[in-house]
Structure formats: structure tokens, C-alpha cells
Design an enzyme around this catalytic site. Structure first.
Site, PDB file in Angstrom:
ATOM      1  N   HIS A  63      29.938  44.398  46.194  1.00 61.01           N
ATOM      2  CA  HIS A  63      30.386  46.532  46.320  1.00 61.01           C
ATOM      3  C   HIS A  63      28.974  47.029  46.560  1.00 61.01           C
ATOM      4  O   HIS A  63      29.087  47.903  46.574  1.00 61.01           O
ATOM      5  CB  HIS A  63      30.944  46.462  44.964  1.00 61.01           C
ATOM      6  CG  HIS A  63      31.970  45.720  44.690  1.00 61.01           C
ATOM      7  ND1 HIS A  63      33.188  46.609  44.267  1.00 61.01           N
ATOM      8  CD2 HIS A  63      33.106  44.674  45.353  1.00 61.01           C
ATOM      9  CE1 HIS A  63      34.096  46.046  43.930  1.00 61.01           C
ATOM     10  NE2 HIS A  63      34.278  44.788  44.092  1.00 61.01           N
ATOM     11  N   VAL A  67      28.277  49.952  49.504  1.00 59.83           N
ATOM     12  CA  VAL A  67      28.259  51.585  49.488  1.00 59.83           C
ATOM     13  C   VAL A  67      27.185  51.839  49.350  1.00 59.83           C
ATOM     14  O   VAL A  67      26.280  51.407  48.771  1.00 59.83           O
ATOM     15  CB  VAL A  67      29.184  51.794  47.646  1.00 59.83           C
ATOM     16  CG1 VAL A  67      29.157  53.146  47.332  1.00 59.83           C
ATOM     17  CG2 VAL A  67      30.642  51.625  48.004  1.00 59.83           C
ATOM     18  N   THR A 234      39.326  23.901  43.243  1.00 60.92           N
ATOM     19  CA  THR A 234      38.193  24.005  42.624  1.00 60.92           C
ATOM     20  C   THR A 234      37.601  24.837  42.669  1.00 60.92           C
ATOM     21  O   THR A 234      36.481  25.235  43.197  1.00 60.92           O
ATOM     22  CB  THR A 234      37.656  23.125  44.223  1.00 60.92           C
ATOM     23  OG1 THR A 234      37.339  23.673  44.795  1.00 60.92           O
ATOM     24  CG2 THR A 234      37.552  21.775  44.363  1.00 60.92           C
TER      25      THR A 234
END
Length: 318
Positions: A63, A67, A234
Site C-alpha cells: 500500500h 501510492v 497453511t
């Protein structure tokens, strides 16, 4: 949670380029030689208490880099007079900030105003992946922290998009289709809130395994904010099981399942499902490339004293 095969416990070492986009492996060797070990210790402590921190850092790193580049703009707290990326919808469930804060506090005590928050995110993510059984790889450092954090800049590919739309977002950042499929493999240690995939439950998505649908429908009927593991086998191990599951129509997010169904990505998925070492090698290289997106180096940006706030301007400096 039962771990998969013994291969999950292996650590692979990869030789990567020493310099990438003006970043350099060992950037802090002379100015703060203990920098990487300080970050690693903070991550190790966090991982011991909560192994899901690996997924948290992977998401934070992604993230941040998508940006304005990898500049730690995602860490800035909003204030009364200024908003920040943290308030944007996709970032409101970002976790791990407290671990970054602890690492930064220790680094400031050892080497004041030397190690950037952007590098802390990158190193913490690398260390968390290794602790979960993923590849141990070197990352170049030397990033500087950004001076802008605006929620209006947050335009991230969502979990319900198609492969073609997702690929457009990745190619805009210089990442190709193989790297996209590789990086989405990080979902092998992730989890998602029900509201991120509710559109697949009502009406029922025919591309989802019926048994999985029944399980998710039951879980999400109780609370839309409930969470489920993206890897049903898992969940805390960084392996290639994610790819095997989406081949069996057990993908949770629409974009994950689409990877196994779309002609442009199905072959890559099958390849990673049958070759864990190949996946881990590809992942290490893709992560280094992700961490180089639009980085600030040299005299650009700043080195923050606190990862949560821009440095205060000195009087007389505009």
C-alpha cells in the site's frame, strides 16, 4: 495450525543486484551498522507474539509503494488541520504501525536522523517473510521519507477486480504480469474481512468450491467484519500452497480466483503451484523491484524523527 512439508522450514538465499534505482545494499554500514539488526529484533519480537504480522507488513509495504512510491507516506498520522493516507478506506485496516514505531525509537537512540521510515518498512517486511518460512533475501536501502501524505492519492487495486484491471495497475508501476501473480502470492499468509468478498457469496459465485462457499457463508453470516484466512491450509507459513488452492477453486478473493481462471495467468499459477523454490525465487526478486518504485534518494524528502509525523520545519526555512 499445521505446517506443510519440510520445505516450509528451508530458507533460500538469493543473489540480487547490489545497486537498484540508486539504492544500495548495506547503505547504512558506515552510518548505522546495527540498523538492520535493530529492525530484525523488533520484527522477531512481534512475530513471536503474532505470526500474522507477516501479512500485515506485506500489505503495508504494498500500500505504501503503490501510492507516491515507497516513501512511508502511509505512516503519517492525520492531524486537526491535515488529513493523511491513513484515513483512506483501503488503509483503515493497516496494521503493524506499533512495530515500526518501536524499531524507529531504537534506531533514533542508536543513530539519530539516519535511518528512514521507508527503509524500516522494507526491512521489516523482508524479515517477517523470512520468519514465516519464505525466502531470505537482501534488499538495497537508502530510501528517504516523503513530504506528502494525501488520502486522495490512494488508488489501489481492489480485491474484486479482474485480472486485466489488476494488471493495468501493476504495469503502471513498472511490474509485469509474472511479478503481479508472484506478489499476489503473498496472500499465502494473509486474511480478509468478509466484506472484501461478500459479492462472491450473494449471489453464489460458481467459480468457488461449494464446500468453501458453505463455510464462508456460515462465517460471514454472523458478522461482516469477521475474518478468514486467504490460505485455508497453511495460513502462517510462507509457501506456495495459495496457488494449489486457487487451482482447486478455493480462492477467497475474486482477484485471487481469477488468477487461476484467466488464460493470461493460469500457466504462471500452475507453474508456481508445482515449484515452490521457483515461486520463492521469483517472490524475492519481485519484492526488491516493488521496493524500488518511485523511491526518494539523495537529498530528496527527509529522514523523519518520528514515522508518524513530518519533521518540523526550522524557523527561517520555507
Amino acid at each position: 495450525m499445521q505446517m506443510n512439508s519440510a520445505v516450509s522450514f528451508l530458507i533460500f538465499f538469493f543473489v540480487l543486484p547490489l545497486v537498484l534505482a540508486d539504492l544500495q545494499v548495506g547503505f547504512y554500514d558506515s552510518t548505522c551498522p546495527q540498523a538492520e539488526s535493530i529492525v530484525q529484533q523488533a520484527v522477531q519480537t512481534a512475530f513471536s507474539n503474532d505470526p500474522s504480522i507477516t501479512a500485515a507488513f506485506l500489505r503495508m509495504h504494498f500500500h505504501d509503494c503503490f501510492v507516491r512510491g515507497c516513501d512511508a507516506s502511509i505512516l503519517i498520522d492525520p492531524t486537526k488541520n491535515n488529513s493523511s493516507e491513513k484515513v483512506a478506506g483501503p488503509n483503515q485496516t493497516i496494521r503493524g504501525n506499533n512495530v515500526i514505531d518501536k524499531a524507529k525509537k531504537s534506531l533514533e537512540a542508536a543513530c539519530p536522523l539516519t535511518v528512514s521510515c521507508a527503509d524500516i518498512i522494507t526491512l521489516a517486511t523482508r524479515d517477517a517473510v523470512a520468519l514465516a518460512g519464505g525466502p531470505k533475501y537482501t534488499v538495497p536501502t537508502g530510501r528517504r521519507d516523503g513530504l506528502v501524505s494525501n488520502p486522495d492519492d490512494v488508488n489501489l487495486p481492489g480485491p474484486g477486480i479482474s485480472v486485466s484491471v489488476a494488471l493495468s495497475s501493476f504495469t503502471d508501476k513498472g511490474l509485469d504480469i509474472n511479478e503481479m501473480v508472484t506478489l499476489l502470492g503473498a496472500h499465502t499468509v494473509g486474511f480478509a474481512h468478509c466484506f472484501f468478498f461478500s459479492d462472491r457469496l450473494s449471489p453464489p459465485d460458481p467459480s468457488m468450491d461449494p464446500t468453501l462457499f458453505a463455510k464462508l457463508n456460515k462465517t460471514c453470516a454472523k458478522k461482516a467484519s469477521a475474518t478468514v484466512f486467504l490460505d485455508q491450509s497453511t495460513a502462517f507459513t510462507f509457501d506456495n500452497e495459495f496457488y494449489n488452492q486457487i487451482l482447486l477453486k478455493k480462492g477467497i478473493l475474486r482477484i485471487d480466483q481469477e488468477l487461476a481462471l484467466d488464460n493470461s495467468t493460469a500457466g504462471i499459477v500452475s507453474g508456481f503451484a508445482s515449484n515452490e523454490i521457483g515461486f520463492q525465487d521469483s517472490f524475492a526478486k519481485a519484492m526488491v523491484k516493488l521496493g524500488s518504485i518511485e523511491v526518494l534518494v539523495g537529498n530528496a524528502g527527509e529522514i523523519r524523527k518520528s514515522c508518524r509525523a513530518f519533521n518540523k520545519k526550522k524557523k527561517g526555512v520555507f
